[in-house]
Design an enzyme around this catalytic site. Structure first.
Site, mmCIF file in Angstrom:
data_model
loop_
_atom_site.group_PDB
_atom_site.id
_atom_site.type_symbol
_atom_site.label_atom_id
_atom_site.label_comp_id
_atom_site.label_asym_id
_atom_site.label_seq_id
_atom_site.Cartn_x
_atom_site.Cartn_y
_atom_site.Cartn_z
ATOM 1 N N SER A 25 0.820 -1.210 0.000
ATOM 2 C CA SER A 25 0.000 0.000 0.000
ATOM 3 C C SER A 25 0.854 1.261 0.000
ATOM 4 O O SER A 25 1.918 1.300 0.624
ATOM 5 C CB SER A 25 -0.908 0.017 1.239
ATOM 6 O OG SER A 25 -1.732 -1.130 1.284
ATOM 7 N N GLU A 90 -14.065 0.762 9.149
ATOM 8 C CA GLU A 90 -13.228 -0.429 9.013
ATOM 9 C C GLU A 90 -11.745 -0.105 9.195
ATOM 10 O O GLU A 90 -10.880 -0.729 8.583
ATOM 11 C CB GLU A 90 -13.496 -1.088 7.659
ATOM 12 C CG GLU A 90 -14.965 -1.446 7.474
ATOM 13 C CD GLU A 90 -15.190 -2.782 6.792
ATOM 14 O OE1 GLU A 90 -14.220 -3.487 6.499
ATOM 15 O OE2 GLU A 90 -16.367 -3.111 6.555
ATOM 16 N N HIS A 147 -13.113 -5.741 7.539
ATOM 17 C CA HIS A 147 -12.026 -5.644 8.507
ATOM 18 C C HIS A 147 -12.612 -5.592 9.907
ATOM 19 O O HIS A 147 -13.428 -4.716 10.203
ATOM 20 C CB HIS A 147 -11.175 -4.405 8.237
ATOM 21 C CG HIS A 147 -10.579 -4.406 6.866
ATOM 22 N ND1 HIS A 147 -11.330 -4.111 5.744
ATOM 23 C CD2 HIS A 147 -9.336 -4.696 6.437
ATOM 24 C CE1 HIS A 147 -10.555 -4.217 4.674
ATOM 25 N NE2 HIS A 147 -9.352 -4.570 5.065
ATOM 26 N N LYS A 174 -12.140 -10.664 0.525
ATOM 27 C CA LYS A 174 -11.058 -10.386 1.476
ATOM 28 C C LYS A 174 -11.611 -10.146 2.877
ATOM 29 O O LYS A 174 -12.569 -9.391 3.052
ATOM 30 C CB LYS A 174 -10.278 -9.145 1.027
ATOM 31 C CG LYS A 174 -9.215 -8.685 2.020
ATOM 32 C CD LYS A 174 -8.726 -7.281 1.707
ATOM 33 C CE LYS A 174 -7.818 -6.753 2.806
ATOM 34 N NZ LYS A 174 -7.536 -5.316 2.656
#
Length: 257
Positions: A25, A90, A147, A174
């Site tokens: 990232s 998240e 998440h 994911k």
């Protein structure tokens, strides 16, 4: 053995075949910071670059965001670009309403320079559906995500969330959870195995966060995770491993299989 997985191909990278792909990232708040972070990726084992759009200071200026996407894509040397606006719900930086969230992600999907977009599957259902439809109309892959920084849900709940992402039409599903004990890490890994073996027909990305969960980032492929997040410089999430170290371990595991 797992089910037959339909891989996702973005540029020269195929997710769901071979060793897990490494995603790194970039989180710069300004164009200069982003340029520095992207240039630092040169020569490093990075398969996909995730742009954490939520860090950008000009987040509320959609034309500026899409212009920045074009600039980033041009500097990536052919690496695929994943655009992610991670919201405060998240663990991200963005506080944004559902309609504005959908508008932003749709604009990125329609920019012509983004290869994948992330969508938080628990946002408003209409917003999520709009993003998925717009992305697929432009042949942009969708990573549905969830998440959980509060803990690790039960195995059945993790599988249920991944199946819901798949039902939404995401190309990649994911989930990231926070472990409190070693048993929580095992819960995430076994949920990944169950999903991969019994339900999945597309790639999964799963991880247990923090130092306790590092094993899930380096051994997830054994259980069915098709990609992992590493770092070059500063981490964007707890427990990330340096990309070069990560590649070395992933290669050892892949050869042993």
């Amino acid at each position: 053995m797992g089910r037959i997985i339909t891989p996702v191909r973005v540029k020269d990278v195929t997710i769901g075949e071979g060793a897990p792909k490494i995603i790194v990232s970039v989180t710069g708040r300004t164009p200069d910071e982003l340029r520095t972070q992207v240039d630092a990726l040169s020569g490093r084992p990075v398969d996909i670059v995730e742009w954490r759009v939520d860090f950008l200071a000009a987040l509320d200026d959609t034309p500026a965001v899409t212009d920045q996407a074009r600039t980033l894509a041009a500097r990536l040397g052919g690496r695929p670009l994943l655009a992610t606006c991670r919201t405060s719900h998240e663990g991200g930086e963005a506080t944004i309403e559902d309609d504005a969230y959908a508008d932003l992600v749709v604009a990125l999907a329609e920019s012509g320079v983004v290869d994948l977009v992330d969508v938080e599957y628990r946002r408003d259902e209409r917003a999520v559906e709009r993003i998925v439809a717009a992305a697929h109309a432009r042949n942009v892959a969708v990573v549905a995500s969830n998440h959980d920084f509060d803990g690790t849900p039960a195995k059945e709940e993790i599988v249920s969330r991944l199946r819901a992402m798949q039902a939404l039409g995401a190309d990649i599903c994911k989930i990231a959870v926070m472990p409190r004990t070693p048993a929580d890490v095992l819960t995430l890994l076994d949920a990944t195995r169950i999903m991969h073996e019994s339900h999945a027909d597309r790639p999964l990305i799963t991880m247990s966060m923090g130092g306790l969960g590092v094993i899930s980032r380096i051994a997830g492929q054994v259980f069915g995770s098709a990609a992992t997040f590493g770092m070059v410089g500063a981490a964007s999430a707890p427990g990330q491993v340096d990309a070069s170290e990560l590649r070395a371990v992933l290669d050892v595991l892949e050869r042993s299989r």
